[in-house]
Design an enzyme around this catalytic site. Structure first.
Site, PDB file in Angstrom:
ATOM      1  N   LYS A   1      60.471  74.960 -17.982  1.00 61.20           N
ATOM      2  CA  LYS A   1      59.503  75.005 -19.089  1.00 61.20           C
ATOM      3  C   LYS A   1      58.989  76.435 -19.140  1.00 61.20           C
ATOM      4  O   LYS A   1      58.138  76.837 -18.349  1.00 61.20           O
ATOM      5  CB  LYS A   1      58.363  74.011 -18.849  1.00 61.20           C
TER       6      LYS A   1
ATOM      7  N   ARG B   1      56.077  77.112 -34.528  1.00 57.93           N
ATOM      8  CA  ARG B   1      55.886  75.673 -34.545  1.00 57.93           C
ATOM      9  C   ARG B   1      54.996  75.250 -35.706  1.00 57.93           C
ATOM     10  O   ARG B   1      55.068  74.132 -36.184  1.00 57.93           O
ATOM     11  CB  ARG B   1      55.222  75.338 -33.210  1.00 57.93           C
TER      12      ARG B   1
HETATM   13  P1  ATP Z   1      51.983  72.620 -23.708  1.00 56.01           P
HETATM   14  O1  ATP Z   1      50.610  73.200 -23.842  1.00 56.01           O
HETATM   15  O2  ATP Z   1      52.220  71.873 -22.454  1.00 56.01           O
HETATM   16  O3  ATP Z   1      53.088  73.588 -24.060  1.00 56.01           O
HETATM   17  P2  ATP Z   1      52.221  71.606 -26.244  1.00 56.01           P
HETATM   18  O4  ATP Z   1      51.374  70.602 -26.891  1.00 56.01           O
HETATM   19  O5  ATP Z   1      52.085  73.038 -26.643  1.00 56.01           O
HETATM   20  O6  ATP Z   1      52.047  71.482 -24.721  1.00 56.01           O
HETATM   21  P3  ATP Z   1      54.577  70.120 -25.806  1.00 56.01           P
HETATM   22  O7  ATP Z   1      55.656  69.730 -26.704  1.00 56.01           O
HETATM   23  O8  ATP Z   1      53.713  69.040 -25.340  1.00 56.01           O
HETATM   24  O9  ATP Z   1      53.762  71.255 -26.490  1.00 56.01           O
HETATM   25  O10 ATP Z   1      55.184  70.891 -24.566  1.00 56.01           O
HETATM   26  C1  ATP Z   1      56.405  71.439 -24.717  1.00 56.01           C
HETATM   27  C2  ATP Z   1      56.401  72.874 -25.146  1.00 56.01           C
HETATM   28  O11 ATP Z   1      56.996  73.649 -24.110  1.00 56.01           O
HETATM   29  C3  ATP Z   1      57.346  73.063 -26.306  1.00 56.01           C
HETATM   30  O12 ATP Z   1      56.670  72.937 -27.518  1.00 56.01           O
HETATM   31  C4  ATP Z   1      57.943  74.436 -26.109  1.00 56.01           C
HETATM   32  O13 ATP Z   1      57.174  75.392 -26.814  1.00 56.01           O
HETATM   33  C5  ATP Z   1      57.777  74.708 -24.631  1.00 56.01           C
HETATM   34  N1  ATP Z   1      59.052  74.804 -23.880  1.00 56.01           N
HETATM   35  C6  ATP Z   1      59.306  75.716 -22.912  1.00 56.01           C
HETATM   36  N2  ATP Z   1      60.533  75.570 -22.389  1.00 56.01           N
HETATM   37  C7  ATP Z   1      61.114  74.531 -23.039  1.00 56.01           C
HETATM   38  C8  ATP Z   1      62.373  73.874 -22.925  1.00 56.01           C
HETATM   39  N3  ATP Z   1      63.293  74.253 -22.048  1.00 56.01           N
HETATM   40  N4  ATP Z   1      62.592  72.818 -23.752  1.00 56.01           N
HETATM   41  C9  ATP Z   1      61.668  72.403 -24.639  1.00 56.01           C
HETATM   42  N5  ATP Z   1      60.460  72.979 -24.774  1.00 56.01           N
HETATM   43  C10 ATP Z   1      60.168  74.027 -23.987  1.00 56.01           C
END
Ligand code: ATP
Length: 563
Positions: A255, A275
């Protein structure tokens, strides 16, 4: 068929504003949508959200309060000062436009009736006007419609200009209304409508499909060049839960702690969207170049995370370090070398003329591996393992944290690409930030309402027998008894005063004794404090009378949190 009048929209707005019940709103809007189908254009549905262009289009109507005041003044022939004075009291330019129109109507007898088309087209022009004389042109367009409006119409025109209708309508209500109006006996169509909206990001297209019939929804798909909502992850608390969510085997990826970009290529042109569907292609010429040079395909939509790294040490940096690159549209050359980024491609939504949303994740990954070259610190397919083994997954997770990434993403290998946050497709696992127990070693007196109290606290961690400062925290306590928060400032002052060792102006040095739990957003390296670190956005969660100074966080603990 008679032309549809703007007053019909205004009546709808008023009935929607008059109820806070969701089901009632849906019922009212469903009736209206049937009328809109008969009498109007499908793009007028944007007006229900106070817009005139689809959601995927990030352009704004771009009318400031100031310009609105000028336009109301011009349309109604009253001095701007009158409006400004009234604004100080009422605080809603919509209501002010309504009042003033009311007054004017008492003296003038005649005005033209406003059609929806008049209002929609004038406001739509505001979005695209650019260049010389823009302000004057915009003002005339606005004044023209306000000049012909009834009091209520003026209110909603102004609110539309300011993108704030105040009628309590969100996307879900529009979706349910379309469903109720056109497919009252087919509840499964509600999901279809939502899915189609996720793909199109444009209610007029979804509305049009609903009018034409079920089959039309099949035609709504991804189109390169048009931004699309991405797939989001659900939380997993540990590896076991990650497997429960995504099945075995599952794909584990780093991540990356950067920001998300969807990358579109079509007719040789590359476009980058955040996004939030903002086009940021100008801000990232380095990313565009990396894509041109390292991805072999004619057309695609890729999902990726852009991560910053330190140009000297080549170590990954947390998101905050590069966040300024998203906003900066000018003089970006320097930033390119100061804040370089690496592109990690983790999904593909469209490839060489076809949607890949329905393909299994492992097959989408194969496409990525086929078309994306790996160039260190420039571009690569996201680092990935596929495993059923808890131990291997755990090691991969730890390895990711070790090199400074946020954790891991876990993906179901045979799942299609699913927009939004739904269980069973993608999960995220990262360490929970725990509150830090720290000791207060200094404080500052507040001013104004907080005068006489010690209201900012310098907090420290320990390093053997030493206390090292790590931040200044001034929020989290209560101002008065009974308010939400930890302890009161007054109480904290009473606790600290006997511990004052030295006073310097506003600042007092405090004998380390009072332990507090502090929440924070993250920890950064900083020369400002003796620990060499600083907490960002710290806040006192609780006073910990139960804890002694031996139990507070050590410098080693802090260092671990900043890897
Ligand atoms: P967070 O604050 O944990 O990033 P969030 O609400 O912004 O949460 P989530 O979809 O819950 O978004 O967490 C996933 C986010 O992590 C994705 O939106 C992306 O931007 C990021 N990310 C980083 N590496 C990856 C990966 N290998 N695959 C998918 N998403 C990834």
């Amino acid at each position: 068929m008679k032309e549809m009048m703007y007053s019909e929209f205004v009546e709808l707005y008023e009935s929607l504003a008059a109820t806070s019940k969701r089901l009632e709103k849906v019922a009212i809007m469903a009736v209206f949508l049937k009328k809109l189908k008969e009498k109007g254009k499908s793009e007028w549905i944007f007006l229900l959200k106070g817009r005139v262009i689809p959601e995927y289009d990030s352009r704004e109507i771009g009318i400031s309060g100031q310009l609105t005041i000028k336009a109301i003044a011009k349309a109604l022939g009253i001095p701007q000062e009158t409006i400004v004075e009234r604004y100080k009291k009422v605080g809603d330019l919509g209501v002010i436009a309504q009042e003033l129109t009311e007054k004017k109507k008492q003296v003038t007898l005649f005005s033209k009736k406003l059609s929806v088309s008049n209002v929609f087209e004038n406001i739509k022009k505001l979005v695209s006007i650019e260049g010389k004389g823009t302000v004057d042109k915009k003002m005339s367009l606005i004044a023209e419609i306000i000049g012909d409006a009834s009091p209520n119409e003026a209110k909603y025109i102004v609110r539309t200009l300011l993108s704030d209708l105040r009628i309590g309508v969100a996307d879900g209500i529009i979706r349910d209304s379309i469903s109720l109006a056109f497919f009252p006996d087919e509840p499964e169509m509600n999901t279809k409508i939502q899915e189609s909206y996720d793909l199109a990001n444009d209610f007029s297209i979804v509305f049009q499909a609903a009018i034409k019939g079920k089959e039309e929804f099949k035609k709504i798909t991804v189109t390169p060049g048009k931004p699309i909502n991405v797939m989001l992850a659900v939380k997993a608390k540990d590896i076991d839960e990650a497997f429960e969510i995504c099945g075995k085997p599952a794909a584990f990826e780093y991540k990356y702690d950067g920001f998300r970009l969807t990358i579109h290529k079509y007719h040789g042109e590359i476009t980058l969207f955040t996004r939030r569907l903002e086009n940021v292609s100008i801000q990232f010429p380095d990313v565009v170049k990396a894509i041109k040079e390292n991805i072999k395909a004619d057309s695609f939509i890729l999902d990726a995370e852009v991560v910053g790294y330190d140009p000297k040490t080549k170590k990954y940096l947390p998101f905050q370090a590069i966040s300024q690159r998203i906003k900066r549209k000018y003089y970006i050359e320097k930033l390119l070398s100061q804040l370089p980024v690496e592109l990690n491609i983790f999904d593909v939504l469209y490839y060489n003329g076809q949607s890949t949303l329905e393909l299994k994740f492992i097959d989408r990954r194969k496409i990525i591996e086929k078309i994306v070259s790996t160039r260190r610190l420039i571009i690569r397919p996201a680092k990935q393992i596929v495993t059923s083994d808890v131990k291997k997954a755990q090691e991969f997770y730890e390895e990711s944290l070790e090199i400074g990434e946020e954790g891991v993403m876990i993906k179901k290998i045979d799942a299609p690409y699913q927009q939004g946050r739904k269980v069973g497709y993608m999960a995220k696992l990262k360490p929970e930030l725990k509150d830090l127990d720290l000791v207060i070693v200094g404080a500052e007196y507040g001013s104004g309402k907080r005068g006489g109290w010690l209201t900012s606290y310098i907090v420290a961690c320990k390093n053997q027998d030493e206390f090292l400062e790590i931040g200044k925290v001034s929020s989290g306590l209560k101002e008065i008894e009974g308010q939400e928060g930890a302890t009161t400032y007054e109480e904290m002052t009473r606790l600290l005063k006997p511990l004052i060792e030295e006073e310097k102006g506003n600042y007092v040095k405090i004998k380390p004794k009072i332990v507090v739990s502090v929440t924070y957003q993250n920890i950064q390296k900083s020369p400002s404090y003796s620990s060499g670190y600083a907490l960002r956005f710290p806040r006192i969660a609780t006073y910990r009378p139960d804890k002694g100074i031996k139990e507070i966080e050590s410098l080693k603990d802090i260092e671990k949190l900043t890897v």
